[in-house]
Motif scaffolding. Structure first.
Motif, PDB file in Angstrom:
ATOM      1  N   PHE A 656       0.841  -1.206   0.000  1.00 51.55           N
ATOM      2  CA  PHE A 656       0.000   0.000   0.000  1.00 51.55           C
ATOM      3  C   PHE A 656       0.879   1.260   0.000  1.00 51.55           C
ATOM      4  CE2 PHE A 656      -2.458  -3.443   1.860  1.00 51.55           C
ATOM      5  CZ  PHE A 656      -3.678  -3.323   1.203  1.00 51.55           C
ATOM      6  N   ASN A 657       0.197   2.397  -0.123  1.00 49.43           N
ATOM      7  CA  ASN A 657       0.866   3.711  -0.148  1.00 49.43           C
ATOM      8  C   ASN A 657       1.927   3.790  -1.252  1.00 49.43           C
ATOM      9  OD1 ASN A 657      -0.504   4.808   2.235  1.00 49.43           O
ATOM     10  ND2 ASN A 657       0.687   3.274   3.378  1.00 49.43           N
ATOM     11  N   GLN A 658       1.605   3.205  -2.399  1.00 47.39           N
ATOM     12  CA  GLN A 658       2.540   3.166  -3.523  1.00 47.39           C
ATOM     13  C   GLN A 658       2.245   4.324  -4.489  1.00 47.39           C
ATOM     14  OE1 GLN A 658       5.079   0.507  -3.932  1.00 47.39           O
ATOM     15  NE2 GLN A 658       4.484   0.539  -1.767  1.00 47.39           N
ATOM     16  N   LYS A 659       3.219   5.200  -4.651  1.00 45.01           N
ATOM     17  CA  LYS A 659       3.090   6.272  -5.627  1.00 45.01           C
ATOM     18  C   LYS A 659       3.281   5.695  -7.032  1.00 45.01           C
ATOM     19  CE  LYS A 659       5.047   9.629  -2.361  1.00 45.01           C
ATOM     20  NZ  LYS A 659       6.191  10.532  -2.097  1.00 45.01           N
ATOM     21  N   PRO A 660       2.849   6.421  -8.090  1.00 46.92           N
ATOM     22  CA  PRO A 660       3.030   5.915  -9.452  1.00 46.92           C
ATOM     23  C   PRO A 660       4.468   5.515  -9.760  1.00 46.92           C
ATOM     24  CG  PRO A 660       1.554   7.788  -9.495  1.00 46.92           C
ATOM     25  CD  PRO A 660       2.050   7.662  -8.077  1.00 46.92           C
ATOM     26  N   GLU A 661       5.441   6.334  -9.287  1.00 44.23           N
ATOM     27  CA  GLU A 661       6.841   6.006  -9.559  1.00 44.23           C
ATOM     28  C   GLU A 661       7.290   4.780  -8.766  1.00 44.23           C
ATOM     29  OE1 GLU A 661       6.749   9.744  -6.862  1.00 44.23           O
ATOM     30  OE2 GLU A 661       5.664   8.938  -8.590  1.00 44.23           O
ATOM     31  N   ASP A 662       6.665   4.536  -7.595  1.00 48.11           N
ATOM     32  CA  ASP A 662       6.996   3.344  -6.808  1.00 48.11           C
ATOM     33  C   ASP A 662       6.562   2.068  -7.546  1.00 48.11           C
ATOM     34  OD1 ASP A 662       7.992   4.937  -4.756  1.00 48.11           O
ATOM     35  OD2 ASP A 662       6.050   5.038  -3.729  1.00 48.11           O
ATOM     36  N   LYS A 663       5.390   2.130  -8.154  1.00 47.90           N
ATOM     37  CA  LYS A 663       4.888   0.976  -8.911  1.00 47.90           C
ATOM     38  C   LYS A 663       5.820   0.652 -10.081  1.00 47.90           C
ATOM     39  CE  LYS A 663       0.022   2.012  -7.857  1.00 47.90           C
ATOM     40  NZ  LYS A 663      -1.322   2.291  -8.415  1.00 47.90           N
ATOM     41  N   LEU A 664       6.259   1.700 -10.773  1.00 44.41           N
ATOM     42  CA  LEU A 664       7.151   1.512 -11.914  1.00 44.41           C
ATOM     43  C   LEU A 664       8.464   0.874 -11.473  1.00 44.41           C
ATOM     44  CD1 LEU A 664       7.700   4.062 -14.774  1.00 44.41           C
ATOM     45  CD2 LEU A 664       9.639   2.875 -13.776  1.00 44.41           C
ATOM     46  N   GLU A 665       9.041   1.381 -10.395  1.00 40.26           N
ATOM     47  CA  GLU A 665      10.315   0.851  -9.905  1.00 40.26           C
ATOM     48  C   GLU A 665      10.174  -0.585  -9.414  1.00 40.26           C
ATOM     49  OE1 GLU A 665      13.316   2.067 -10.139  1.00 40.26           O
ATOM     50  OE2 GLU A 665      12.490   3.815 -11.199  1.00 40.26           O
ATOM     51  N   TYR A 666       9.035  -0.908  -8.795  1.00 37.22           N
ATOM     52  CA  TYR A 666       8.788  -2.281  -8.326  1.00 37.22           C
ATOM     53  C   TYR A 666       8.812  -3.244  -9.520  1.00 37.22           C
ATOM     54  CZ  TYR A 666       6.434  -6.256  -6.111  1.00 37.22           C
ATOM     55  OH  TYR A 666       6.128  -7.509  -5.633  1.00 37.22           O
ATOM     56  N   ILE A 667       8.120  -2.854 -10.589  1.00 31.22           N
ATOM     57  CA  ILE A 667       8.063  -3.708 -11.788  1.00 31.22           C
ATOM     58  C   ILE A 667       9.440  -3.843 -12.421  1.00 31.22           C
ATOM     59  CG2 ILE A 667       7.160  -3.836 -14.153  1.00 31.22           C
ATOM     60  CD1 ILE A 667       4.567  -2.571 -13.067  1.00 31.22           C
ATOM     61  N   LYS A 668      10.152  -2.723 -12.522  1.00 33.99           N
ATOM     62  CA  LYS A 668      11.471  -2.738 -13.144  1.00 33.99           C
ATOM     63  C   LYS A 668      12.426  -3.652 -12.384  1.00 33.99           C
ATOM     64  CE  LYS A 668      12.920   1.203 -14.682  1.00 33.99           C
ATOM     65  NZ  LYS A 668      13.522   2.570 -14.749  1.00 33.99           N
ATOM     66  N   TYR A 669      12.382  -3.582 -11.064  1.00 35.24           N
ATOM     67  CA  TYR A 669      13.278  -4.411 -10.253  1.00 35.24           C
ATOM     68  C   TYR A 669      13.000  -5.898 -10.463  1.00 35.24           C
ATOM     69  CZ  TYR A 669      15.252  -6.808  -6.220  1.00 35.24           C
ATOM     70  OH  TYR A 669      15.928  -7.703  -5.416  1.00 35.24           O
ATOM     71  N   HIS A 670      11.726  -6.276 -10.396  1.00 37.28           N
ATOM     72  CA  HIS A 670      11.388  -7.697 -10.516  1.00 37.28           C
ATOM     73  C   HIS A 670      11.618  -8.228 -11.930  1.00 37.28           C
ATOM     74  CE1 HIS A 670       9.872  -8.698  -6.500  1.00 37.28           C
ATOM     75  NE2 HIS A 670       9.510  -7.426  -6.434  1.00 37.28           N
ATOM     76  N   GLN A 671      11.572  -7.348 -12.933  1.00 40.93           N
ATOM     77  CA  GLN A 671      11.916  -7.788 -14.289  1.00 40.93           C
ATOM     78  C   GLN A 671      13.396  -8.168 -14.372  1.00 40.93           C
ATOM     79  OE1 GLN A 671      10.409  -4.376 -16.447  1.00 40.93           O
ATOM     80  NE2 GLN A 671       8.731  -5.562 -17.323  1.00 40.93           N
ATOM     81  N   THR A 672      14.231  -7.443 -13.658  1.00 44.99           N
ATOM     82  CA  THR A 672      15.657  -7.795 -13.646  1.00 44.99           C
ATOM     83  C   THR A 672      15.897  -9.128 -12.954  1.00 44.99           C
ATOM     84  OG1 THR A 672      16.069  -6.613 -11.560  1.00 44.99           O
ATOM     85  CG2 THR A 672      16.331  -5.362 -13.613  1.00 44.99           C
ATOM     86  N   GLU A 673      14.930  -9.546 -12.113  1.00 44.20           N
ATOM     87  CA  GLU A 673      15.020 -10.833 -11.429  1.00 44.20           C
ATOM     88  C   GLU A 673      14.427 -11.971 -12.261  1.00 44.20           C
ATOM     89  OE1 GLU A 673      16.366 -11.285  -8.128  1.00 44.20           O
ATOM     90  OE2 GLU A 673      17.158  -9.310  -8.670  1.00 44.20           O
ATOM     91  N   GLY A 674      13.994 -11.662 -13.481  1.00 43.79           N
ATOM     92  CA  GLY A 674      13.475 -12.697 -14.367  1.00 43.79           C
ATOM     93  C   GLY A 674      11.968 -12.783 -14.470  1.00 43.79           C
ATOM     94  N   ALA A 675      11.256 -11.856 -13.851  1.00 45.33           N
ATOM     95  CA  ALA A 675       9.793 -11.897 -13.890  1.00 45.33           C
ATOM     96  C   ALA A 675       9.269 -11.329 -15.218  1.00 45.33           C
ATOM     97  CB  ALA A 675       9.211 -11.099 -12.732  1.00 45.33           C
TER      98      ALA A 675
END
Length: 791
Positions: A656-675
């Protein structure tokens, strides 16, 4: 003095004295075009015919009508005084070189900022600077390099009345020649002696040669041109074996009749080309009948707000818009039609159309073009013409601004058929060598039959027909994909991320309570007018709840994504959004989502939202958890955490309490992990996350937040069918693989008979298109069967 002609266009160049690369040119323009072609290894352009860049002598006068502003206004798609956009039909587009030339017009004239070719429709969409290049001069430029546009003035349409009959002409000539060659071959077939042998055998053989010449050099020219261009580009395309087989047959047959050593293979040659063209004709007709191109977008789920005659607001679908309607365009909404601005402060972002992010201000009475996005509150417009769905789709897929997520994705067809042609060539050479040693009479037939029977046309058709039909089926079920590559990417996802508000919650069923100081009529009217300009799900819900008030035209409006909105009217200032945004220190723990209000820097109170979740949410998540990691990324507080924990599977991650830029960074990080991530959200706050994800789906509730960031649009009423939609994408990949398997089985069987000398080239030419058509039928039937399982 001998007359010299321009190497590029063929006009008189005697007096020009312009030479380059030992060639003469009539002007610097032709010289420049040749230089560009030479620098990019495209001089094969001149191998097609002498002076291919020929300019009609009357070209200047021919297009004088384009100086008439009334006519050009009808032809242009977009015209803001500086930038103009037009789509022109170019009949002479025929190969990859044509595409390169037309998509690099900016090198010929810097006033052209972009040019995009649609090879299938033979059109080029050109964006150019109207201040330095007129439409007439653009057309003259295209004509000067050999690409004269076809412009119909009967109804101010571009190329709509043109029908390309070249395939029919080629097929007719090949069929006529094939019939006559077969007739002339009868004496050879039946070994007729005496009179035939002594008197007419040489004449009949030369007549067969004469009939075969137009077949090879006219009817079959597309195969030779395509093969030649492919080889020049170091690509072995599917036309190489066909062109090679036809060349071998023609050369060998001609040699035999010249040396009087045999009758040649003119019957096989003309029959081969005839049946190849017949197969192409039926494929073309089949493809037209099963046309999946972009027509399925005619029921796009994009809504717009219409203001009725009694000043009521009514949500309608864009294809119901009619000339004379009055529309309300909210902040961040796309203008779906050409219209006239009636009321409001218009600041239009035309980057959707031109690729330039600069916004322009418009005054009441100014014309606004379809594709512009309003970025400063609400405006009201008067419709000039009805919407064109194909145009909205074109904007959605506009290469000028979209992020190509398929760059790193290897196309399934390319994976399997990458070395197909080279393998067939090796088999053909080995088989021919074998028969040259053991029975030379069969060698030529074996070589040709192998090349024809193994043509990978069936492989090439499997993916487009499967994906095309799946796009069509999903569109009918209110799930609209940007293009076919989205299906491939959707089949590879392993993680699904959901936004909360407006995605897993149903806005229409949400209940709202107010707590705080009483709002005056003026404040409530200002609040309603402010909310009217926003497309955020909470804004839409609250706007529908408030009492009717006279709507005012705001002096200023600004929306801060992920925070709130603020507006000003007659010295009164209002803020609506999160507690920190309005300047309120709220209690640390809230049980529900709340929207806070302040006017003139005085905190007024909050509207508390009691969420109602979408029907079938729990069942959907339980289906998805079997195959995917599930995540909820919400910009709201943790008030709903307990409810979601009870409602959703135990392994669902809640943030929760995720700003738009937080959502983007979350996705970017997990993509580097193979998601491989599927993101589902609204088209406004989640635009960055949708763009970053492997597949981004925007939920639509008849709201016109039309964003290029998403790869698909899902009608909110079909949210609980998401698992089925993902499943059909996986089924599509399986169907293509089965199609490839069938094609390989067919090729193995066909090659066996061809290599062993039991298959003639004519029979191979008949079987090849039949195999392609059978693949089309198979993919269509299986995808329809899979589609019937969708609710």
């Amino acid at each position: 003095m001998d007359k010299e002609t321009c190497f590029h266009c063929g006009l008189d160049a005697t007096s020009s004295k312009i030479e380059f690369d030992n060639k003469v040119f009539c002007c610097n323009g032709c010289k420049t075009v040749y230089e560009i072609f030479s620098a990019n290894d495209l001089t094969c352009y001149y191998d097609l015919q002498n002076a291919p860049g020929a300019t009609p002598k009357d070209i200047e006068g021919k297009y004088n009508f384009l100086e008439n502003s009334k006519i050009t206004e009808q032809l242009l798609e977009f015209n803001d005084g500086n930038t103009q956009i037009i789509t022109l039909y170019i009949p002479h587009i025929h190969c990859s070189s044509c595409i390169w030339i037309l998509e690099n017009l900016n090198k010929l004239n810097p006033s052209v900022s972009a040019s995009i070719v649609n090879f299938g429709k033979k059109t080029v969409r050109v964006t150019f600077n109207a201040e330095t290049l007129s439409l007439k001069n653009l057309v003259v430029l295209l004509s000067s390099i050999g690409y004269e546009p076809f412009i119909s003035l009967d109804d101010y349409s571009v190329g709509k009345k043109h029908i390309d009959r070249s395939l029919i002409y080629k097929l007719g000539i090949a069929g006529f020649a094939f019939g006559n060659v077969m007739f002339l071959s009868f004496p050879e077939y039946f070994q007729v002696g005496e009179f035939w042998l002594e008197q007419f055998k040489p004449m009949f053989r030369w007549m067969m040669f004469a009939f075969s010449v137009p077949v090879v050099f006219y009817s079959a020219q597309d195969y030779f041109i395509s093969a030649f261009k492919g080889l020049r580009s170091k690509i072995l395309n599917i036309d190489v074996p066909i062109a090679l087989g036809a060349s071998v047959l023609f050369i060998r047959s001609t040699f035999e009749i010249i040396t009087d050593s045999g009758s040649g293979f003119f019957d096989s040659l003309t029959g081969l080309i005839f049946f190849l063209l017949l197969g192409r004709f039926f494929q073309q007709k089949t493809y037209a009948f099963l046309s999946f191109e972009r027509d399925y977008k005619s029921y796009f789920p994009i809504g717009i707000t219409k203001i009725t005659s009694d000043e009521k607001e009514e949500s309608i679908q864009v294809y119901d818009i009619e000339k004379g309607d009055r529309l309300l365009i909210r902040n961040e909404e796309l203008i779906p039609v050409d219209c006239i601005l009636i009321k409001g402060n218009a600041r239009i972002d035309y980057s959707f159309v031109t690729g330039e992010s600069k916004t322009v201000s418009k005054q009441s009475g100014d014309k606004l073009f379809a594709g512009g996005k309003q970025v400063s509150g609400t405006i009201e417009v008067d419709v000039l013409k009805s919407v064109e769905q194909s145009y909205l789709t074109q904007l959605w897929s506009n290469d000028v601004f979209k992020k190509d997520k398929s760059l790193a994705f290897t196309n399934i067809t390319n994976q399997i058929s990458k070395r197909f042609t080279i393998t067939i060539l090796i088999i053909a050479v080995l088989a021919t060598t074998f028969w040259m040693i053991f029975d030379s009479s069969k060698a030529m037939n074996v070589f040709t039959s192998v090349l024809i029977i193994a043509c990978p046309c069936a492989l090439a058709l499997a993916a487009p027909f499967t994906f095309g039909n799946v796009l069509h089926i999903l569109g009918k079920k209110k799930f609209y994909l940007k293009n076919a590559s989205v299906i491939e990417q959707l089949a590879k996802i392993n993680t699904i991320i959901f936004d909360k508000t407006g995605t897993i919650t149903a806005n229409k069923e949400t209940t709202i309570d107010y707590e705080g100081l009483t709002l005056s009529n003026e404040e409530e009217a200002l609040l309603k007018s402010t909310l009217r300009g926003s497309n955020h799900p909470l804004s839409r819900s609250l706007y529908g709840l408030l009492n009717e008030h006279d709507i005012v035209t705001l002096d200023a409006f600004e929306e801060h994504l992920g925070k709130g909105i603020e507006a000003t009217y007659n010295q009164n200032h209002i803020k609506v959004g999160s507690a920190p945004f309005v300047g309120h220190t709220t209690e640390s723990a809230l049980l529900n989502t709340a929207v806070h209000v302040s006017t003139n820097n005085q905190y007024k109170g909050k509207f508390t939202f009691y969420n109602a979740y979408r029907k079938g949410l729990s069942l959907l998540f339980n289906e998805l958890k079997k195959d995917y990691d599930l995540v909820i990324l919400s910009g709201d507080n943790e008030g709903e955490k307990d409810n979601l924990t009870k409602l959703l599977p135990t392994k669902t991650k809640l943030l929760f309490n995720q700003k738009p830029e937080d959502k983007l960074e979350y996705i970017k990080y997990h993509q580097t992990e193979g998601a491989n991530i599927l993101m589902i959200g609204d088209g406004l706050n989640d635009a960055g996350a949708l763009a970053q994800s492997n597949v981004g789906i925007a939920i639509s509730e008849n709201v016109n937040v039309f964003s290029p960031a998403c790869d698909a649009i899902l009608d909110a009423s079909k949210f609980n069918q998401l698992y089925s939609y993902i499943s059909i994408s996986k089924s599509a990949i399986k169907i293509i693989k089965w199609s490839f398997l069938l094609s390989f089985i067919y090729n193995i069987i066909g090659l066996y008979f061809a290599v062993t000398g039991q298959l003639s080239p004519v029979v191979a030419a008949i079987l090849m298109p039949l195999s392609s058509i059978s693949i089309v039928i198979f993919t269509t039937l299986t995808t329809n069967i899979v589609g019937k399982n969708l609710k």
